[in-house]
Design a protein around this motif. Structure first.
Motif, short mmCIF file in Angstrom:
data_model
loop_
_atom_site.label_atom_id
_atom_site.label_comp_id
_atom_site.label_asym_id
_atom_site.label_seq_id
_atom_site.Cartn_x
_atom_site.Cartn_y
_atom_site.Cartn_z
N ALA A 291 39.88 48.76 155.85
CA ALA A 291 39.91 48.09 157.14
C ALA A 291 39.05 48.91 158.09
O ALA A 291 39.24 50.13 158.21
CB ALA A 291 41.34 47.98 157.65
N TYR B 292 37.00 44.30 164.36
CA TYR B 292 37.86 44.81 163.30
C TYR B 292 37.72 43.89 162.09
O TYR B 292 37.97 42.68 162.20
CB TYR B 292 39.32 44.87 163.78
CG TYR B 292 39.47 45.73 165.02
CD1 TYR B 292 39.68 47.10 164.92
CD2 TYR B 292 39.37 45.16 166.30
CE1 TYR B 292 39.80 47.89 166.06
CE2 TYR B 292 39.49 45.94 167.44
CZ TYR B 292 39.71 47.30 167.31
OH TYR B 292 39.81 48.08 168.44
N PRO C 17 37.54 43.52 157.41
CA PRO C 17 37.69 44.10 156.08
C PRO C 17 36.32 44.50 155.53
O PRO C 17 35.30 43.95 155.94
CB PRO C 17 38.29 42.95 155.26
CG PRO C 17 37.76 41.72 155.92
CD PRO C 17 37.66 42.05 157.39
N GLY D 241 41.47 52.99 153.99
CA GLY D 241 41.62 52.08 152.86
C GLY D 241 42.13 52.76 151.62
O GLY D 241 42.60 53.90 151.61
#
Length: 229
Positions: free
Chosen positions: A33, A57, A59, A224
């Motif tokens: 993230a 923000y 992934p 992550g």
């Protein structure tokens, strides 16, 4: 950044047991993230003012290949969306205020980044690394917003630096914290000819090509989990 410092301290306390060595020809895959925090500034022609880009923000997926023991190459893949506006722009020549914020819509950034990394051979589960490399940012799906008629961003190369930590939780899985600084700048052209006053058509060519030298220079902070092949 306070959260990052606390996590680093926690990993240091837990790093006493022996980790798993990183070997030549090893592949690592991470899912993270990311928080993308622009440190923006700009020189804007004609109307002046400065630039604002929103945080994002997202992934992210990345791949790391160890071409030698403790040395690797990492490629990150992700895309982010940012709101764009000017601040303190002088719109008085077109009948506006002398200091105004102009909504320039939104833009997507696709910034594949390749870094070469050195992983410190600590002999523990705690594996810090440093890296540096190149970024190429592609600007796409630019929405010019409710004010201007059009906006264009130039794709650009940039230098990237990196600092990160892997922490083994098993032979195959590990946690990751990663911070990058991307020294990205771009050239932006805004077409605001639609705002030309009816009584001063001589302004049309000027408003059609409002140029800006924009420094984005984002911090990219990731948390992550990774899998070792």
């Amino acid at each position: 950044m306070k959260t990052l410092r606390l996590l680093v301290c926690a990993l240091l306390l837990l790093a006493g047991f022996t980790g798993f060595a990183q070997q030549k020809n090893e592949w690592n895959i991470r899912v993270r993230a990311l928080g993308i925090f622009p440190q923006e500034s700009a020189n804007i022609g004609v109307i002046g003012g400065d630039i604002n880009l929103s945080n994002s923000y997202i992934p992210e997926l990345d791949f790391t290949y160890f071409f030698a023991k403790n040395f690797s190459a990492e490629l990150i893949l992700g895309t982010s969306k940012h709101k764009v506006s000017t601040s303190g722009s002088n719109l008085s020549p077109i009948g506006g205020p002398a200091s105004a914020d102009v909504n320039l819509g939104k833009v997507w950034l696709l910034p594949p980044t390749l870094t070469l990394q050195y992983h410190l051979p600590t002999g523990t589960a705690f594996k810090p690394y440093i890296g540096a490399g190149a970024n190429y940012t592609i600007f796409y799906n630019a929405d010019h917003g409710p004010v201007a008629q059009g906006i264009d961003y130039k794709n650009k190369f940039a230098f990237a630096s990196q600092l990160g930590i892997d922490y083994d939780i098993s032979k195959k899985f590990f946690l990751n914290v990663d911070v990058k600084k991307i020294f990205l700048s771009t050239d932006v052209t805004v077409d605001a000819s639609n705002l030309t006053p009816s009584g001063n058509q001589a302004l049309a060519p000027v408003l059609r090509n409002i140029n800006a030298d924009v420094k984005i220079r984002p911090w990219v902070v990731g948390f992550g989990v990774g899998y070792r092949l």
